[in-house]
Design an enzyme around this catalytic site. Structure first.
Site, PDB file in Angstrom:
ATOM      1  N   LYS A 176       0.879  -1.183   0.000  1.00 27.79           N
ATOM      2  CA  LYS A 176       0.000   0.000   0.000  1.00 27.79           C
ATOM      3  C   LYS A 176       0.912   1.227   0.000  1.00 27.79           C
ATOM      4  CE  LYS A 176      -1.897   2.964   2.055  1.00 27.79           C
ATOM      5  NZ  LYS A 176      -1.675   4.374   1.681  1.00 27.79           N
ATOM      6  N   GLU A 252       9.969   2.053  10.707  1.00 26.55           N
ATOM      7  CA  GLU A 252      10.927   3.149  10.506  1.00 26.55           C
ATOM      8  C   GLU A 252      10.124   4.424  10.610  1.00 26.55           C
ATOM      9  OE1 GLU A 252      14.001   2.566  10.391  1.00 26.55           O
ATOM     10  OE2 GLU A 252      14.189   0.512   9.684  1.00 26.55           O
ATOM     11  N   CYS A 286      13.766  11.400   6.206  1.00 20.08           N
ATOM     12  CA  CYS A 286      13.686  11.070   7.641  1.00 20.08           C
ATOM     13  C   CYS A 286      15.009  11.346   8.334  1.00 20.08           C
ATOM     14  CB  CYS A 286      13.288   9.612   7.816  1.00 20.08           C
ATOM     15  SG  CYS A 286      14.387   8.510   6.913  1.00 20.08           S
ATOM     16  N   GLU A 388       9.204  17.086  14.882  1.00 20.93           N
ATOM     17  CA  GLU A 388       9.633  16.878  13.499  1.00 20.93           C
ATOM     18  C   GLU A 388       8.776  17.743  12.572  1.00 20.93           C
ATOM     19  OE1 GLU A 388       8.482  13.259  11.352  1.00 20.93           O
ATOM     20  OE2 GLU A 388      10.552  13.066  10.704  1.00 20.93           O
TER      21      GLU A 388
HETATM   22  P1  NAD Z   1       2.425   8.831   7.082  1.00 21.75           P
HETATM   23  O1  NAD Z   1       2.609   8.117   8.366  1.00 21.75           O
HETATM   24  O2  NAD Z   1       1.432   9.920   7.012  1.00 21.75           O
HETATM   25  O3  NAD Z   1       1.987   7.806   5.924  1.00 21.75           O
HETATM   26  C1  NAD Z   1       2.785   6.689   5.604  1.00 21.75           C
HETATM   27  C2  NAD Z   1       1.888   5.602   5.036  1.00 21.75           C
HETATM   28  O4  NAD Z   1       1.004   5.146   6.060  1.00 21.75           O
HETATM   29  C3  NAD Z   1       1.002   6.053   3.878  1.00 21.75           C
HETATM   30  O5  NAD Z   1       0.970   5.013   2.921  1.00 21.75           O
HETATM   31  C4  NAD Z   1      -0.359   6.225   4.545  1.00 21.75           C
HETATM   32  O6  NAD Z   1      -1.453   6.072   3.667  1.00 21.75           O
HETATM   33  C5  NAD Z   1      -0.340   5.115   5.572  1.00 21.75           C
HETATM   34  N1  NAD Z   1      -1.236   5.293   6.714  1.00 21.75           N
HETATM   35  C6  NAD Z   1      -1.603   6.453   7.307  1.00 21.75           C
HETATM   36  N2  NAD Z   1      -2.432   6.182   8.350  1.00 21.75           N
HETATM   37  C7  NAD Z   1      -2.583   4.841   8.423  1.00 21.75           C
HETATM   38  C8  NAD Z   1      -3.323   3.958   9.265  1.00 21.75           C
HETATM   39  N3  NAD Z   1      -4.044   4.407  10.273  1.00 21.75           N
HETATM   40  N4  NAD Z   1      -3.246   2.636   9.033  1.00 21.75           N
HETATM   41  C9  NAD Z   1      -2.486   2.153   8.025  1.00 21.75           C
HETATM   42  N5  NAD Z   1      -1.780   2.941   7.173  1.00 21.75           N
HETATM   43  C10 NAD Z   1      -1.809   4.273   7.373  1.00 21.75           C
HETATM   44  O7  NAD Z   1       3.879   9.298   6.660  1.00 21.75           O
HETATM   45  P2  NAD Z   1       4.260  10.231   5.430  1.00 21.75           P
HETATM   46  O8  NAD Z   1       3.707  11.577   5.733  1.00 21.75           O
HETATM   47  O9  NAD Z   1       3.900   9.542   4.164  1.00 21.75           O
HETATM   48  O10 NAD Z   1       5.860  10.265   5.538  1.00 21.75           O
HETATM   49  C11 NAD Z   1       6.550  11.160   6.313  1.00 21.75           C
HETATM   50  C12 NAD Z   1       6.960  10.540   7.634  1.00 21.75           C
HETATM   51  O11 NAD Z   1       7.686   9.345   7.389  1.00 21.75           O
HETATM   52  C13 NAD Z   1       7.895  11.398   8.459  1.00 21.75           C
HETATM   53  O12 NAD Z   1       7.524  11.327   9.815  1.00 21.75           O
HETATM   54  C14 NAD Z   1       9.258  10.738   8.282  1.00 21.75           C
HETATM   55  O13 NAD Z   1      10.183  10.962   9.316  1.00 21.75           O
HETATM   56  C15 NAD Z   1       8.873   9.319   8.187  1.00 21.75           C
HETATM   57  N6  NAD Z   1       9.905   8.560   7.484  1.00 21.75           N
HETATM   58  C16 NAD Z   1      10.726   7.740   8.210  1.00 21.75           C
HETATM   59  C17 NAD Z   1      11.737   7.045   7.571  1.00 21.75           C
HETATM   60  C18 NAD Z   1      12.668   6.131   8.348  1.00 21.75           C
HETATM   61  O14 NAD Z   1      13.367   5.352   7.710  1.00 21.75           O
HETATM   62  N7  NAD Z   1      12.692   6.187   9.661  1.00 21.75           N
HETATM   63  C19 NAD Z   1      11.914   7.174   6.200  1.00 21.75           C
HETATM   64  C20 NAD Z   1      11.067   8.035   5.497  1.00 21.75           C
HETATM   65  C21 NAD Z   1      10.061   8.717   6.147  1.00 21.75           C
END
Ligand code: NAD
Length: 484
Positions: A176, A252, A286, A388
């Protein structure tokens, strides 16, 4: 407009509900994605389970590796398609996507195809009461169906970083991707089709998080594990959902990463490296640095040099070679980052540069740009120093001693990454060891060997990805005890 369909059991499937995917450069929709409902996610999970028992489950490791290498070859063959799709979804400069996102998407398949063959297991000889002895050895088995949920900042790179090791270990996947960036995941489904991946091994469902494909997947009783990259708050929701069926999780999550510059650092290297760590991918990494600590004797010079660096960034069109700074991914994210820009002022920041929205006098004015921004003068307790932001912004604070800066850097609920800049070798090792981050760089940033452990401490994640760490998560050992 390109239609992005779900891919289930080797077939592209339409849906009743659809959603637009916008180009962040001008805010205009460029694709329409098919939203997967509960029944569609059920079908995807059922197909993935069926495939475990079919041709895929019977393949030797060598056959699996061969097909994964074909996936890598095909991504490279269709490099331009992937590049155009990633840039249309994210607005990031071609130069960045063509050097990082797309090559790493292909490399992830090759790395895990090459490493699975040498993934060793344990063996113990033991005594038995009758003196004959026994041998214990373990075998690694796939977990089953892996639910892969990925974010929008490095869409192909981060999704394949999970899909490749999961498939190398013999699992099947239901992916997804982020609703903001579903295009390259759809191209990957085409690639799977083209290389002859058996039906049901790679399934793709488009949609959102809560009450949509994300939640349907994480709550599903017939998946075996969930691997997720995204926000810490989303991680909490997924953990709650996964607890119903007690699923293993790999997380992550977010960060608020420190960069530390000592007086004895190579000044130009530190400005260049820290500048890249703040502004690359418009701060949507990230591992990006949002807190910079600089030894007091060089503080003013450093702030001045970083300001010049920020103001020299090129906000051109993505396909122009000189462009090294793009828009944020969405209107909602632009509004979030701008709300921090306003908050910083009310929290007492000195705005060294930026703080607003750039003006272009063309269609980019409808895009999701913000200015590269630097603050000084905030308290360590300010929300802008604690939370963040995930945008092209940092706060710079002075420090006096090594002990003091280690304490400041560690005073965070996150622990993803850090960088230390010094020419004192012993200090570099000492400070890196004292920092509470999963990844610590000395005199560099974003240098990644894919065999090394990658992940966060504290609220930045659970578990490690990379090399054998990924293979450990996507397989489970079973012990076999043979009496001699
Ligand atoms: P997000 O958490 O909003 O979304 C990530 C994914 O989760 C999307 O596909 C979204 O549709 C899905 N999602 C959202 N709510 C959900 C739920 N309740 N149940 C299941 N799936 C759900 O993150 P984003 O805004 O896409 O990305 C940015 C964030 O990701 C930042 O916080 C960043 O630090 C983090 N990030 C971390 C790493 C790492 O390796 N630690 C790498 C990249 C990004």
């Amino acid at each position: 407009m390109r239609e992005l369909r779900n891919y289930i059991d080797g077939k592209f499937m339409n849906s009743e509900r659809k959603f637009d995917v916008s180009n962040p450069v001008n805010g205009k929709p460029h694709a329409v994605a098919c939203e997967a409902d509960q029944a569609t996610v059920d079908d995807a999970v059922a197909a993935a389970n069926k495939a475990l028992a079919g041709e895929w489950g019977q393949m030797s490791v060598a056959q699996r590796c061969e097909i994964l290498c074909k996936v890598a070859d095909k991504i490279e063959e269709r490099f331009d398609d992937f590049l155009q799709a990633e840039v249309a979804d994210t607005g990031k400069p071609h130069s960045l996507a063509s050097h990082i996102d797309i090559p790493r998407g292909a490399a992830n398949f090759r790395v895990f195809a090459n490493s699975i063959g040498s993934f060793a297991t344990e063996c113990f000889e033991m005594d038995t009461p009758d003196g004959s002895g026994a041998i214990n050895y373990s075998l690694r088995k796939p977990l089953g169906v892996i639910g892969v949920i990925s974010p929008w900042n490095l869409p192909l790179l981060l999704m394949t970083w999970k899909v490749a090791p999961a498939l190398a270990c013999g699992n099947t996947v239901v992916v997804k991707p982020s609703e903001e960036t579903p295009s390259t995941a759809t191209l990957l489904a085409e690639v799977m089709d083209e290389v002859g991946m058996p039906a049901g091994v790679f399934n793709l469902v488009h949609g959102f998080g809560p009450d949509s494909a994300g939640e349907f997947l994480t709550k599903h009783k017939d998946i075996s594990a969930i691997t997720f990259t995204g926000e810490t708050s989303t991680g909490k929701a997924i953990m709650r959902a996964a607890s119903e069926n007690v699923k293993p999780l790999s997380f992550e999550l977010g960060g608020k990463n420190p960069g530390i510059v000592f007086e004895d650092a190579n000044f130009d290297d530190a400005v260049e490296g820290i500048g890249r760590a703040i502004f690359a991918n418009t701060g949507q990494v990230c591992l990006a640095t949002e807190r910079v600590y600089v030894e007091r004797s060089i503080f003013d010079n450093f702030v001045h040099a970083l300001k010049e660096k920020a103001e020299s960034l090129e906000l051109g069109w993505p396909d122009e070679e000189r462009t090294n700074f793009g828009p944020l991914v969405s209107k909602a994210h632009q509004q979030k980052v701008l709300s921090y820009y306003r908050l910083a002022v009310s929290e007492g920041a000195n705005v060294i540069t930026g703080g607003g929205v750039p003006k272009f006098s063309d269609e980019r004015d409808q895009g999701f740009y913000v200015e590269p921004t630097i603050w000084t003068g905030l308290s360590e307790e300010a929300k802008c120093v604690k939370e963040e932001i995930f945008g092209p912004v940092c706060h710079i604070a002075p420090f006096d001693t090594e002990q003091e800066v280690i304490k400041l850097a560690n005073a965070s609920e996150y622990g993803l990454a850090s960088s230390v800049w010094t020419t004192n070798l012993a200090r570099g090792h000492r400070v890196a060891k004292a920092l509470e981050s999963g990844t610590n760089w000395v005199n560099c940033w974003f240098l990644r060997d894919l065999r090394t452990p990658f992940g966060g401490t504290k609220m930045s994640g659970i578990g490690r990805e990379g090399g054998v760490h990924s293979l450990n998560f996507y397989s489970e050992p079973v012990n076999i005890c043979v009496k001699l």
